[in-house]
Design a protein around this motif. Structure first.
Motif, PDB file in Angstrom:
ATOM      1  N   GLU A   1       0.824  -1.196   0.000  1.00  0.00           N
ATOM      2  CA  GLU A   1       0.000   0.000   0.000  1.00  0.00           C
ATOM      3  C   GLU A   1       0.868   1.259   0.000  1.00  0.00           C
ATOM      4  O   GLU A   1       0.558   2.235  -0.675  1.00  0.00           O
ATOM      5  N   LEU A   2       1.964   1.220   0.745  1.00  0.00           N
ATOM      6  CA  LEU A   2       2.881   2.367   0.760  1.00  0.00           C
ATOM      7  C   LEU A   2       3.578   2.531  -0.586  1.00  0.00           C
ATOM      8  O   LEU A   2       3.805   3.653  -1.041  1.00  0.00           O
ATOM      9  N   SER A   3       3.884   1.427  -1.240  1.00  0.00           N
ATOM     10  CA  SER A   3       4.466   1.500  -2.593  1.00  0.00           C
ATOM     11  C   SER A   3       3.461   2.096  -3.576  1.00  0.00           C
ATOM     12  O   SER A   3       3.829   2.915  -4.428  1.00  0.00           O
ATOM     13  N   SER A   4       2.208   1.698  -3.446  1.00  0.00           N
ATOM     14  CA  SER A   4       1.159   2.266  -4.302  1.00  0.00           C
ATOM     15  C   SER A   4       1.016   3.759  -4.052  1.00  0.00           C
ATOM     16  O   SER A   4       0.801   4.539  -4.980  1.00  0.00           O
ATOM     17  N   LEU A   5       1.151   4.152  -2.790  1.00  0.00           N
ATOM     18  CA  LEU A   5       1.076   5.566  -2.432  1.00  0.00           C
ATOM     19  C   LEU A   5       2.193   6.351  -3.118  1.00  0.00           C
ATOM     20  O   LEU A   5       1.973   7.440  -3.642  1.00  0.00           O
TER      21      LEU A   5
END
Length: 161
Positions: A63-67
């Motif tokens: 999710e942080l990578s997607s962010l």
């Protein structure tokens, strides 16, 4: 909106629920569609992300990578500001998120964003195309706001590191 609220309720009900449902990558999919969502929905999605970090005590790396991917190619000032708010909350929650966010590609994307703005400003300066129309003034304010946000994020991620 109700879907996000229900997801938050499920995650809040038991810390294991996120781990059981994480393989569906629901939160990551919402983050990937972030730019097309309303401001209220964006805010709720980021609250769910914060809940996963602070309450469930899990590092949602995908999710942080997607962010971090939201910062390409030309993010809105609102998106950049929302990302900065989340970064600030995560780093204030636990200093380890400085490194985690760097590993998720956020620092790289912020530096790339700064390079883009530098190129834009350089080309405007070189061409002497600076006019005072409302459209250019609005674009300039957007660029300055996004640039400032990106600089603040970078400073936060590399401070005392």
């Amino acid at each position: 909106m109700k879907v996000i609220d229900n997801i938050m309720s499920v995650y809040s009900a038991n810390k294991l629920n996120f781990l059981l449902l994480q393989q569906l990558h629901t939160l990551a999919h919402f983050i990937e569609a972030f730019e097309s969502l309303s401001l209220e929905l964006k805010d709720r999605i980021l609250r769910v992300l914060e809940l996963v970090v602070t309450v469930v005590n899990y590092v949602p790396f995908q999710e942080l990578s997607s962010l971090s991917c939201l910062l390409q190619p030309n993010p809105s000032a609102t998106t950049t500001n929302l990302i900065f708010q989340v970064i600030t909350k995560l780093v204030n929650f636990d200093d380890k998120y400085k490194e985690i966010l760097q590993e998720a590609g956020l620092l790289h994307m912020l530096i790339t964003l700064l390079r883009q703005y530098h190129s834009q400003l350089t080309s405007l300066s070189d061409d002497n195309i600076l006019t005072f129309s409302d459209n250019n003034e609005s674009e300039e304010k957007h660029s300055i706001a996004t640039y400032t946000c990106a600089m603040d994020c970078i400073t936060l991620l590399i401070a005392d590191h």
